[in-house]
Motif scaffolding. Structure first.
Motif, PDB file in Angstrom:
ATOM      1  N   ARG A  87       0.833  -1.202   0.000  1.00  0.00           N
ATOM      2  CA  ARG A  87       0.000   0.000   0.000  1.00  0.00           C
ATOM      3  C   ARG A  87       0.862   1.245   0.000  1.00  0.00           C
ATOM      4  O   ARG A  87       1.818   1.348   0.761  1.00  0.00           O
ATOM      5  N   GLN A  88       0.513   2.177  -0.868  1.00  0.00           N
ATOM      6  CA  GLN A  88       1.235   3.446  -0.931  1.00  0.00           C
ATOM      7  C   GLN A  88       0.826   4.326   0.252  1.00  0.00           C
ATOM      8  O   GLN A  88      -0.351   4.411   0.605  1.00  0.00           O
ATOM      9  N   LEU A  89       1.810   4.995   0.853  1.00  0.00           N
ATOM     10  CA  LEU A  89       1.561   5.854   2.006  1.00  0.00           C
ATOM     11  C   LEU A  89       1.661   7.338   1.688  1.00  0.00           C
ATOM     12  O   LEU A  89       1.026   8.159   2.342  1.00  0.00           O
ATOM     13  N   VAL A  90       2.481   7.694   0.729  1.00  0.00           N
ATOM     14  CA  VAL A  90       2.663   9.098   0.367  1.00  0.00           C
ATOM     15  C   VAL A  90       2.320   9.262  -1.109  1.00  0.00           C
ATOM     16  O   VAL A  90       2.963   8.671  -1.975  1.00  0.00           O
ATOM     17  N   GLY A  91       1.284  10.036  -1.371  1.00  0.00           N
ATOM     18  CA  GLY A  91       0.865  10.284  -2.749  1.00  0.00           C
ATOM     19  C   GLY A  91       0.906  11.765  -3.038  1.00  0.00           C
ATOM     20  O   GLY A  91       1.908  12.431  -2.801  1.00  0.00           O
ATOM     21  N   GLY A  92      -0.173  12.310  -3.539  1.00  0.00           N
ATOM     22  CA  GLY A  92      -0.276  13.750  -3.745  1.00  0.00           C
ATOM     23  C   GLY A  92       0.840  14.319  -4.589  1.00  0.00           C
ATOM     24  O   GLY A  92       1.210  13.766  -5.637  1.00  0.00           O
ATOM     25  N   LEU A  93       1.411  15.413  -4.126  1.00  0.00           N
ATOM     26  CA  LEU A  93       2.441  16.120  -4.889  1.00  0.00           C
ATOM     27  C   LEU A  93       3.717  15.304  -5.015  1.00  0.00           C
ATOM     28  O   LEU A  93       4.445  15.438  -6.009  1.00  0.00           O
ATOM     29  N   PHE A  94       4.009  14.460  -4.038  1.00  0.00           N
ATOM     30  CA  PHE A  94       5.185  13.596  -4.140  1.00  0.00           C
ATOM     31  C   PHE A  94       5.056  12.665  -5.348  1.00  0.00           C
ATOM     32  O   PHE A  94       5.973  12.564  -6.167  1.00  0.00           O
ATOM     33  N   SER A 102       6.477   4.913   6.953  1.00  0.00           N
ATOM     34  CA  SER A 102       6.843   3.600   7.490  1.00  0.00           C
ATOM     35  C   SER A 102       8.352   3.402   7.538  1.00  0.00           C
ATOM     36  O   SER A 102       8.825   2.306   7.848  1.00  0.00           O
ATOM     37  N   TYR A 103       9.114   4.439   7.239  1.00  0.00           N
ATOM     38  CA  TYR A 103      10.570   4.284   7.217  1.00  0.00           C
ATOM     39  C   TYR A 103      11.083   3.963   8.625  1.00  0.00           C
ATOM     40  O   TYR A 103      10.582   4.497   9.607  1.00  0.00           O
ATOM     41  N   PRO A 104      12.067   3.094   8.740  1.00  0.00           N
ATOM     42  CA  PRO A 104      12.579   2.738  10.070  1.00  0.00           C
ATOM     43  C   PRO A 104      13.207   3.933  10.787  1.00  0.00           C
ATOM     44  O   PRO A 104      13.466   4.991  10.207  1.00  0.00           O
ATOM     45  N   ILE A 105      13.465   3.750  12.070  1.00  0.00           N
ATOM     46  CA  ILE A 105      14.335   4.677  12.797  1.00  0.00           C
ATOM     47  C   ILE A 105      15.754   4.417  12.295  1.00  0.00           C
ATOM     48  O   ILE A 105      16.316   3.348  12.510  1.00  0.00           O
ATOM     49  N   ALA A 132      -3.574  13.517  -1.698  1.00  0.00           N
ATOM     50  CA  ALA A 132      -2.693  13.128  -0.597  1.00  0.00           C
ATOM     51  C   ALA A 132      -3.326  11.969   0.167  1.00  0.00           C
ATOM     52  O   ALA A 132      -4.562  11.778   0.130  1.00  0.00           O
ATOM     53  N   ILE A 133      -2.524  11.200   0.862  1.00  0.00           N
ATOM     54  CA  ILE A 133      -3.004  10.031   1.593  1.00  0.00           C
ATOM     55  C   ILE A 133      -2.952  10.340   3.080  1.00  0.00           C
ATOM     56  O   ILE A 133      -1.873  10.461   3.662  1.00  0.00           O
ATOM     57  N   VAL A 134      -4.128  10.520   3.697  1.00  0.00           N
ATOM     58  CA  VAL A 134      -4.206  10.800   5.139  1.00  0.00           C
ATOM     59  C   VAL A 134      -5.295   9.938   5.757  1.00  0.00           C
ATOM     60  O   VAL A 134      -6.174   9.434   5.061  1.00  0.00           O
TER      61      VAL A 134
END
Length: 458
Positions: free
Chosen positions: A76-83, A357-360, A456-458
Protein backbone atom coordinates in the motif's frame (compact mmCIF):
# COMPACT_ATOMS: atom_id res chain seq x y z
CA UNK A 1 43.76 41.86 24.22
CA UNK A 2 40.01 41.50 24.74
CA UNK A 3 38.44 38.11 23.96
CA UNK A 4 35.12 39.76 23.15
CA UNK A 5 33.89 39.49 19.56
CA UNK A 6 34.13 42.83 17.78
CA UNK A 7 30.83 44.06 16.40
CA UNK A 8 29.56 47.15 14.64
CA UNK A 9 26.13 48.71 14.31
CA UNK A 10 24.83 49.73 10.90
CA UNK A 11 21.49 51.08 9.74
CA UNK A 12 19.94 49.92 6.45
CA UNK A 13 17.04 51.24 4.43
CA UNK A 14 15.40 48.00 3.28
CA UNK A 15 12.82 48.23 0.47
CA UNK A 16 9.63 46.19 0.49
CA UNK A 17 9.86 43.78 -2.44
CA UNK A 18 6.51 42.01 -2.23
CA UNK A 19 3.39 41.57 -0.14
CA UNK A 20 2.01 38.04 -0.40
CA UNK A 21 -0.30 35.62 1.31
CA UNK A 22 2.34 32.92 1.85
CA UNK A 23 6.13 33.04 1.89
CA UNK A 24 7.89 29.68 1.68
CA UNK A 25 11.54 29.87 2.69
CA UNK A 26 13.59 27.06 1.19
CA UNK A 27 13.02 25.28 -2.12
CA UNK A 28 13.79 21.72 -1.09
CA UNK A 29 11.36 18.80 -1.00
CA UNK A 30 9.08 20.32 1.63
CA UNK A 31 9.33 23.80 0.11
CA UNK A 32 8.41 22.63 -3.39
CA UNK A 33 5.32 20.87 -2.04
CA UNK A 34 4.37 23.75 0.27
CA UNK A 35 4.62 26.38 -2.46
CA UNK A 36 2.70 24.32 -5.01
CA UNK A 37 -0.02 23.44 -2.49
CA UNK A 38 -0.44 27.01 -1.23
CA UNK A 39 -0.65 28.42 -4.76
CA UNK A 40 -3.07 25.75 -5.98
CA UNK A 41 -5.32 26.57 -3.05
CA UNK A 42 -5.55 30.19 -4.10
CA UNK A 43 -2.85 31.91 -2.04
CA UNK A 44 -0.45 34.36 -3.62
CA UNK A 45 2.81 32.57 -2.91
CA UNK A 46 6.53 33.29 -3.13
CA UNK A 47 9.18 30.59 -2.82
CA UNK A 48 12.64 31.75 -1.72
CA UNK A 49 15.59 29.56 -2.74
CA UNK A 50 19.33 30.27 -2.39
CA UNK A 51 20.37 28.18 -5.41
CA UNK A 52 19.28 28.50 -9.05
CA UNK A 53 17.21 25.31 -8.96
CA UNK A 54 14.77 23.49 -6.69
CA UNK A 55 14.94 20.13 -4.95
CA UNK A 56 17.22 20.96 -2.03
CA UNK A 57 18.96 17.96 -0.52
CA UNK A 58 17.84 15.76 -3.42
CA UNK A 59 19.41 18.00 -6.06
CA UNK A 60 22.03 20.23 -4.39
CA UNK A 61 22.93 17.35 -2.08
CA UNK A 62 22.30 14.60 -4.68
CA UNK A 63 20.70 12.51 -1.91
CA UNK A 64 18.97 9.54 -3.47
CA UNK A 65 17.11 7.39 -4.07
CA UNK A 66 13.96 8.61 -2.33
CA UNK A 67 13.33 6.22 0.52
CA UNK A 68 10.13 4.20 0.74
CA UNK A 69 6.71 5.77 0.29
CA UNK A 70 4.92 2.44 0.88
CA UNK A 71 4.06 0.16 3.77
CA UNK A 72 6.88 -2.24 4.75
CA UNK A 73 5.27 -5.10 2.79
CA UNK A 74 5.03 -2.91 -0.30
CA UNK A 75 1.30 -3.50 -0.68
CA UNK A 76 0.00 0.00 0.00
CA UNK A 77 1.24 3.45 -0.93
CA UNK A 78 1.56 5.85 2.01
CA UNK A 79 2.66 9.10 0.37
CA UNK A 80 0.86 10.28 -2.75
CA UNK A 81 -0.28 13.75 -3.75
CA UNK A 82 2.44 16.12 -4.89
CA UNK A 83 5.19 13.60 -4.14
CA UNK A 84 3.72 11.12 -6.62
CA UNK A 85 3.14 13.93 -9.10
CA UNK A 86 6.84 14.77 -9.07
CA UNK A 87 7.67 11.10 -9.62
CA UNK A 88 5.18 10.86 -12.50
CA UNK A 89 6.73 13.91 -14.14
CA UNK A 90 10.22 12.39 -13.86
CA UNK A 91 9.10 8.98 -15.13
CA UNK A 92 7.54 10.67 -18.18
CA UNK A 93 10.92 12.30 -18.82
CA UNK A 94 12.75 8.98 -18.53
CA UNK A 95 14.42 10.26 -15.37
CA UNK A 96 13.07 7.99 -12.60
CA UNK A 97 11.80 4.53 -11.73
CA UNK A 98 8.38 4.41 -10.07
CA UNK A 99 8.64 3.06 -6.50
CA UNK A 100 5.77 0.68 -7.15
CA UNK A 101 8.21 -1.42 -9.20
CA UNK A 102 11.34 -1.49 -7.00
CA UNK A 103 11.92 -4.30 -4.52
CA UNK A 104 13.79 -4.54 -1.23
CA UNK A 105 17.20 -6.17 -1.52
CA UNK A 106 17.60 -5.12 -5.15
CA UNK A 107 20.38 -3.03 -6.65
CA UNK A 108 17.97 -0.07 -6.58
CA UNK A 109 18.02 -0.42 -2.77
CA UNK A 110 21.76 -1.10 -2.37
CA UNK A 111 20.77 -4.71 -1.64
CA UNK A 112 19.24 -3.63 1.72
CA UNK A 113 16.05 -5.32 2.87
CA UNK A 114 14.80 -3.42 5.94
CA UNK A 115 13.00 -0.21 5.03
CA UNK A 116 14.28 -0.23 1.46
CA UNK A 117 11.39 -1.67 -0.53
CA UNK A 118 9.78 0.74 -2.97
CA UNK A 119 12.57 3.29 -3.18
CA UNK A 120 12.59 5.79 -6.06
CA UNK A 121 15.77 5.95 -8.18
CA UNK A 122 15.97 9.25 -10.07
CA UNK A 123 18.27 11.55 -12.02
CA UNK A 124 19.10 14.88 -10.39
CA UNK A 125 18.50 16.86 -13.57
CA UNK A 126 15.08 15.29 -14.06
CA UNK A 127 14.13 16.26 -10.50
CA UNK A 128 15.27 19.85 -11.04
CA UNK A 129 12.96 20.14 -14.05
CA UNK A 130 10.01 18.27 -12.55
CA UNK A 131 9.94 20.39 -9.40
CA UNK A 132 10.39 23.61 -11.36
CA UNK A 133 7.50 22.78 -13.66
CA UNK A 134 5.20 21.83 -10.81
CA UNK A 135 5.79 25.01 -8.82
CA UNK A 136 5.55 27.26 -11.87
CA UNK A 137 2.42 25.51 -13.14
CA UNK A 138 0.83 26.07 -9.73
CA UNK A 139 1.35 29.82 -10.11
CA UNK A 140 3.84 30.41 -7.30
CA UNK A 141 6.57 33.01 -7.78
CA UNK A 142 10.13 31.75 -7.36
CA UNK A 143 12.94 33.99 -6.16
CA UNK A 144 16.15 32.14 -6.99
CA UNK A 145 19.61 33.15 -5.70
CA UNK A 146 17.95 34.62 -2.65
CA UNK A 147 18.89 33.95 0.97
CA UNK A 148 16.96 34.33 4.18
CA UNK A 149 18.53 36.85 6.57
CA UNK A 150 16.18 37.61 9.45
CA UNK A 151 12.63 38.20 10.59
CA UNK A 152 10.88 41.34 11.80
CA UNK A 153 8.47 40.44 14.59
CA UNK A 154 5.25 42.08 15.71
CA UNK A 155 4.70 40.43 19.07
CA UNK A 156 4.41 36.69 18.40
CA UNK A 157 3.73 37.25 14.71
CA UNK A 158 6.24 37.49 11.86
CA UNK A 159 5.58 40.78 10.09
CA UNK A 160 8.42 40.76 7.56
CA UNK A 161 11.06 38.43 6.17
CA UNK A 162 14.42 40.03 5.38
CA UNK A 163 16.05 38.52 2.30
CA UNK A 164 19.30 39.08 0.43
CA UNK A 165 19.76 38.84 -3.33
CA UNK A 166 21.93 40.46 -6.01
CA UNK A 167 20.03 43.73 -5.56
CA UNK A 168 20.80 43.79 -1.84
CA UNK A 169 18.55 43.48 1.16
CA UNK A 170 14.79 43.40 0.72
CA UNK A 171 11.57 42.71 2.59
CA UNK A 172 8.79 40.23 2.00
CA UNK A 173 5.54 40.90 3.88
CA UNK A 174 3.51 37.64 4.13
CA UNK A 175 0.41 36.74 6.06
CA UNK A 176 1.75 33.24 6.76
CA UNK A 177 5.34 31.96 6.63
CA UNK A 178 6.36 28.36 5.99
CA UNK A 179 9.83 27.41 7.19
CA UNK A 180 11.24 24.78 4.83
CA UNK A 181 14.84 25.85 5.35
CA UNK A 182 15.86 22.37 6.48
CA UNK A 183 17.35 23.69 9.71
CA UNK A 184 14.44 25.62 11.19
CA UNK A 185 16.26 28.91 10.54
CA UNK A 186 13.14 31.04 10.34
CA UNK A 187 11.52 29.47 13.39
CA UNK A 188 14.68 29.95 15.42
CA UNK A 189 15.02 33.61 14.43
CA UNK A 190 11.34 34.15 15.26
CA UNK A 191 11.85 32.87 18.79
CA UNK A 192 10.30 29.40 18.52
CA UNK A 193 11.89 26.99 20.99
CA UNK A 194 13.95 24.10 19.65
CA UNK A 195 16.33 21.31 20.57
CA UNK A 196 19.49 20.33 18.71
CA UNK A 197 20.48 16.73 17.99
CA UNK A 198 20.15 14.20 20.77
CA UNK A 199 18.39 15.55 23.83
CA UNK A 200 20.97 14.15 26.25
CA UNK A 201 24.09 15.68 24.69
CA UNK A 202 23.12 17.71 21.60
CA UNK A 203 25.21 15.53 19.29
CA UNK A 204 23.96 15.30 15.71
CA UNK A 205 24.15 12.60 13.08
CA UNK A 206 27.12 12.86 10.69
CA UNK A 207 26.84 14.53 7.30
CA UNK A 208 27.56 12.93 3.93
CA UNK A 209 28.71 14.20 0.56
CA UNK A 210 26.93 12.15 -2.10
CA UNK A 211 28.49 11.34 -5.44
CA UNK A 212 27.46 9.69 -8.68
CA UNK A 213 29.76 7.24 -10.42
CA UNK A 214 29.62 5.79 -13.92
CA UNK A 215 31.22 3.04 -15.97
CA UNK A 216 30.16 0.40 -13.44
CA UNK A 217 29.74 -3.24 -14.43
CA UNK A 218 26.21 -3.62 -13.05
CA UNK A 219 26.01 -7.36 -13.59
CA UNK A 220 29.31 -8.06 -11.86
CA UNK A 221 28.31 -6.05 -8.78
CA UNK A 222 25.04 -7.97 -8.53
CA UNK A 223 26.72 -11.37 -9.03
CA UNK A 224 29.29 -10.62 -6.33
CA UNK A 225 26.57 -9.61 -3.86
CA UNK A 226 24.37 -12.63 -4.53
CA UNK A 227 27.30 -15.05 -4.21
CA UNK A 228 28.49 -13.32 -1.04
CA UNK A 229 24.99 -13.46 0.51
CA UNK A 230 25.13 -17.25 0.34
CA UNK A 231 28.40 -17.34 2.31
CA UNK A 232 27.83 -14.40 4.67
CA UNK A 233 24.09 -13.79 5.10
CA UNK A 234 23.24 -10.43 6.59
CA UNK A 235 26.42 -8.68 5.50
CA UNK A 236 26.10 -5.53 3.43
CA UNK A 237 27.68 -4.74 0.07
CA UNK A 238 31.49 -5.19 0.10
CA UNK A 239 31.44 -5.29 3.93
CA UNK A 240 34.10 -8.02 4.13
CA UNK A 241 36.32 -6.13 1.68
CA UNK A 242 36.06 -2.96 3.75
CA UNK A 243 36.82 -4.86 6.96
CA UNK A 244 39.94 -6.48 5.52
CA UNK A 245 41.10 -3.18 4.03
CA UNK A 246 40.66 -1.44 7.40
CA UNK A 247 42.83 -4.07 9.09
CA UNK A 248 45.54 -3.43 6.48
CA UNK A 249 45.27 0.35 6.89
CA UNK A 250 43.81 0.77 3.39
CA UNK A 251 40.45 2.16 4.54
CA UNK A 252 40.11 5.24 6.74
CA UNK A 253 36.44 6.23 6.39
CA UNK A 254 34.06 5.75 9.32
CA UNK A 255 31.94 3.29 7.36
CA UNK A 256 31.73 -0.49 7.67
CA UNK A 257 30.32 -1.16 4.19
CA UNK A 258 29.55 0.59 0.91
CA UNK A 259 26.15 2.16 0.31
CA UNK A 260 25.71 2.46 -3.46
CA UNK A 261 22.38 2.54 -5.29
CA UNK A 262 21.81 1.77 -8.94
CA UNK A 263 20.42 4.67 -10.99
CA UNK A 264 18.07 4.54 -14.01
CA UNK A 265 20.99 4.83 -16.44
CA UNK A 266 22.92 1.54 -16.88
CA UNK A 267 26.39 1.67 -15.33
CA UNK A 268 25.54 4.62 -13.10
CA UNK A 269 25.23 4.43 -9.29
CA UNK A 270 24.59 6.89 -6.45
CA UNK A 271 27.12 6.67 -3.60
CA UNK A 272 26.21 7.32 0.04
CA UNK A 273 29.48 6.35 1.73
CA UNK A 274 31.37 9.43 2.86
CA UNK A 275 30.96 10.35 6.53
CA UNK A 276 32.00 13.52 8.35
CA UNK A 277 31.47 13.61 12.10
CA UNK A 278 31.05 16.44 14.62
CA UNK A 279 29.41 18.80 12.14
CA UNK A 280 26.77 21.31 13.21
CA UNK A 281 24.88 22.10 10.01
CA UNK A 282 24.02 25.56 11.36
CA UNK A 283 27.70 26.44 11.92
CA UNK A 284 29.43 27.86 8.83
CA UNK A 285 32.88 26.81 10.01
CA UNK A 286 31.73 23.22 10.47
CA UNK A 287 30.05 23.22 7.05
CA UNK A 288 33.22 24.50 5.38
CA UNK A 289 35.26 21.76 7.05
CA UNK A 290 32.67 19.18 6.00
CA UNK A 291 32.77 20.25 2.34
CA UNK A 292 36.56 20.00 2.27
CA UNK A 293 36.65 16.62 4.00
CA UNK A 294 33.73 15.28 1.96
CA UNK A 295 35.47 15.95 -1.34
CA UNK A 296 38.70 14.39 -0.05
CA UNK A 297 36.73 11.29 0.95
CA UNK A 298 34.99 11.20 -2.44
CA UNK A 299 38.29 10.72 -4.24
CA UNK A 300 39.47 8.23 -1.62
CA UNK A 301 36.34 6.23 -2.46
CA UNK A 302 37.04 6.34 -6.19
CA UNK A 303 40.55 4.98 -5.62
CA UNK A 304 39.18 2.27 -3.33
CA UNK A 305 36.45 1.29 -5.78
CA UNK A 306 38.97 0.81 -8.57
CA UNK A 307 41.48 -1.15 -6.53
CA UNK A 308 39.24 -3.33 -4.33
CA UNK A 309 35.65 -3.72 -5.56
CA UNK A 310 34.50 -6.19 -8.24
CA UNK A 311 32.51 -4.37 -10.91
CA UNK A 312 33.90 -0.98 -9.94
CA UNK A 313 37.41 -1.39 -11.38
CA UNK A 314 36.76 1.26 -14.04
CA UNK A 315 34.44 3.53 -12.06
CA UNK A 316 34.45 7.19 -13.05
CA UNK A 317 33.41 10.09 -10.84
CA UNK A 318 30.55 11.85 -12.65
CA UNK A 319 29.51 14.41 -10.05
CA UNK A 320 29.57 15.31 -6.37
CA UNK A 321 26.85 17.16 -4.52
CA UNK A 322 26.85 20.94 -4.54
CA UNK A 323 26.68 20.64 -0.77
CA UNK A 324 26.95 17.97 1.89
CA UNK A 325 23.75 16.25 2.95
CA UNK A 326 22.82 17.17 6.52
CA UNK A 327 20.74 14.62 8.45
CA UNK A 328 20.02 16.54 11.63
CA UNK A 329 20.27 19.98 13.20
CA UNK A 330 17.41 21.74 14.97
CA UNK A 331 14.23 20.02 16.07
CA UNK A 332 11.62 22.77 16.39
CA UNK A 333 9.34 22.27 19.40
CA UNK A 334 5.72 22.33 18.27
CA UNK A 335 2.37 21.62 19.83
CA UNK A 336 3.28 17.92 19.70
CA UNK A 337 6.72 16.27 19.62
CA UNK A 338 6.86 13.07 17.55
CA UNK A 339 8.95 10.48 19.40
CA UNK A 340 10.55 7.13 18.75
CA UNK A 341 7.75 5.22 20.44
CA UNK A 342 5.21 6.86 18.12
CA UNK A 343 7.24 5.61 15.18
CA UNK A 344 7.93 2.07 16.36
CA UNK A 345 4.38 1.41 17.60
CA UNK A 346 2.70 2.98 14.57
CA UNK A 347 0.76 5.63 16.45
CA UNK A 348 -2.16 7.28 14.65
CA UNK A 349 -3.52 10.77 15.42
CA UNK A 350 -6.82 12.58 14.92
CA UNK A 351 -4.87 15.39 13.29
CA UNK A 352 -2.63 13.09 11.20
CA UNK A 353 -1.60 14.76 7.94
CA UNK A 354 1.10 12.38 6.70
CA UNK A 355 1.91 8.67 6.83
CA UNK A 356 5.34 7.04 6.98
CA UNK A 357 6.84 3.60 7.49
CA UNK A 358 10.57 4.28 7.22
CA UNK A 359 12.58 2.74 10.07
CA UNK A 360 14.33 4.68 12.80
CA UNK A 361 17.60 5.23 10.91
CA UNK A 362 20.25 6.75 13.17
CA UNK A 363 23.77 7.20 11.86
CA UNK A 364 25.96 7.06 14.95
CA UNK A 365 27.17 10.57 15.87
CA UNK A 366 30.31 9.03 17.35
CA UNK A 367 31.14 5.93 15.32
CA UNK A 368 31.04 4.07 12.00
CA UNK A 369 27.80 2.19 12.48
CA UNK A 370 24.28 3.12 13.54
CA UNK A 371 20.80 1.86 14.23
CA UNK A 372 18.22 0.76 11.66
CA UNK A 373 15.09 -0.44 13.47
CA UNK A 374 11.89 -1.23 11.63
CA UNK A 375 8.49 -0.16 12.92
CA UNK A 376 6.08 -2.68 14.47
CA UNK A 377 3.10 -1.67 12.31
CA UNK A 378 2.34 -0.90 8.68
CA UNK A 379 2.79 2.85 9.27
CA UNK A 380 2.67 5.71 11.71
CA UNK A 381 1.21 9.20 11.28
CA UNK A 382 2.70 12.66 11.63
CA UNK A 383 0.22 14.97 13.39
CA UNK A 384 -0.46 18.50 12.16
CA UNK A 385 0.63 19.77 15.57
CA UNK A 386 4.23 18.83 14.67
CA UNK A 387 4.11 21.55 12.00
CA UNK A 388 2.90 24.27 14.40
CA UNK A 389 5.78 25.80 16.39
CA UNK A 390 5.23 27.21 19.82
CA UNK A 391 5.28 30.96 20.46
CA UNK A 392 4.88 32.07 16.82
CA UNK A 393 1.36 32.57 15.49
CA UNK A 394 1.69 32.77 11.70
CA UNK A 395 4.42 30.21 11.08
CA UNK A 396 4.40 26.57 9.98
CA UNK A 397 7.44 24.29 9.78
CA UNK A 398 7.72 21.43 7.28
CA UNK A 399 10.40 18.95 6.28
CA UNK A 400 13.35 17.79 8.34
CA UNK A 401 13.08 20.16 11.36
CA UNK A 402 9.44 19.44 12.26
CA UNK A 403 8.68 18.89 15.93
CA UNK A 404 10.24 15.48 16.63
CA UNK A 405 12.88 14.13 18.93
CA UNK A 406 16.14 12.52 17.81
CA UNK A 407 14.52 9.12 17.24
CA UNK A 408 11.28 10.39 15.71
CA UNK A 409 13.15 12.65 13.33
CA UNK A 410 15.45 9.77 12.34
CA UNK A 411 12.45 8.29 10.51
CA UNK A 412 10.46 11.36 9.48
CA UNK A 413 13.52 13.14 7.98
CA UNK A 414 13.50 11.23 4.68
CA UNK A 415 12.14 12.69 1.45
CA UNK A 416 8.58 11.27 1.07
CA UNK A 417 7.33 12.57 4.46
CA UNK A 418 9.07 15.88 3.74
CA UNK A 419 6.88 16.24 0.64
CA UNK A 420 3.83 15.19 2.66
CA UNK A 421 4.41 17.69 5.49
CA UNK A 422 5.17 20.38 2.91
CA UNK A 423 1.91 19.75 1.07
CA UNK A 424 0.03 19.83 4.38
CA UNK A 425 1.71 23.07 5.44
CA UNK A 426 1.04 24.83 2.14
CA UNK A 427 -2.58 23.72 2.14
CA UNK A 428 -3.04 24.74 5.79
CA UNK A 429 -1.49 28.16 5.19
CA UNK A 430 -3.90 28.91 2.36
CA UNK A 431 -6.94 27.58 4.22
CA UNK A 432 -6.11 29.53 7.37
CA UNK A 433 -5.95 32.77 5.38
CA UNK A 434 -9.28 31.98 3.72
CA UNK A 435 -10.82 31.21 7.12
CA UNK A 436 -9.37 34.35 8.72
CA UNK A 437 -7.53 32.52 11.50
CA UNK A 438 -4.04 31.49 12.52
CA UNK A 439 -2.69 28.14 11.30
CA UNK A 440 -2.87 26.86 14.89
CA UNK A 441 -6.63 27.47 15.03
CA UNK A 442 -7.41 25.88 11.66
CA UNK A 443 -10.01 23.11 11.68
CA UNK A 444 -7.88 20.02 11.02
CA UNK A 445 -10.89 18.11 9.67
CA UNK A 446 -11.13 20.71 6.91
CA UNK A 447 -7.42 20.36 6.22
CA UNK A 448 -7.55 16.55 6.08
CA UNK A 449 -10.53 16.66 3.73
CA UNK A 450 -8.76 19.08 1.39
CA UNK A 451 -5.60 16.98 1.39
CA UNK A 452 -7.58 13.90 0.37
CA UNK A 453 -9.26 15.86 -2.41
CA UNK A 454 -5.79 16.76 -3.69
CA UNK A 455 -4.68 13.12 -3.80
CA UNK A 456 -2.69 13.13 -0.60
CA UNK A 457 -3.00 10.03 1.59
CA UNK A 458 -4.21 10.80 5.14
Amino acid sequence: MSDMLETISHTWEIPLRATVDVAVIGGGSAGVAAAAAAARNGASTVLVERYGFLGGTSTAGMVGPFMTSYTPDGKRQLVGGLFQEVIDRMVAMGGAVDPGTTEAGSAWASFIELGHANVTPFHVEALKMATLEMVCDAGAQIRFHTSFVDVVMDGERIRDIIILDKAGLGLLRPKVVIDTSGDGDIAAKAGAPFEVGRREDGKMMPVTLFLTIGNVDDARVEVWMREHEQLHPGERLFECIVKEARERGEWTLEREFLNIYREPTPGQWRVNSTRIQNVDGTNPDDLSRAEIEGRRQAWELIRFFRSHCPGLEHAQLIATGTQVGVRETRHILGDYVLNGQDVLEGHKFEDGIAQCSYPIDIHDPQGPRGRLEGIHADHYEIPYRCLVPRQVNNLLVAGRPISADHEGAASARVIPPCYATGEAAGTAASLSIQQGMTPRDLDVKLLRTRLREQGAIV
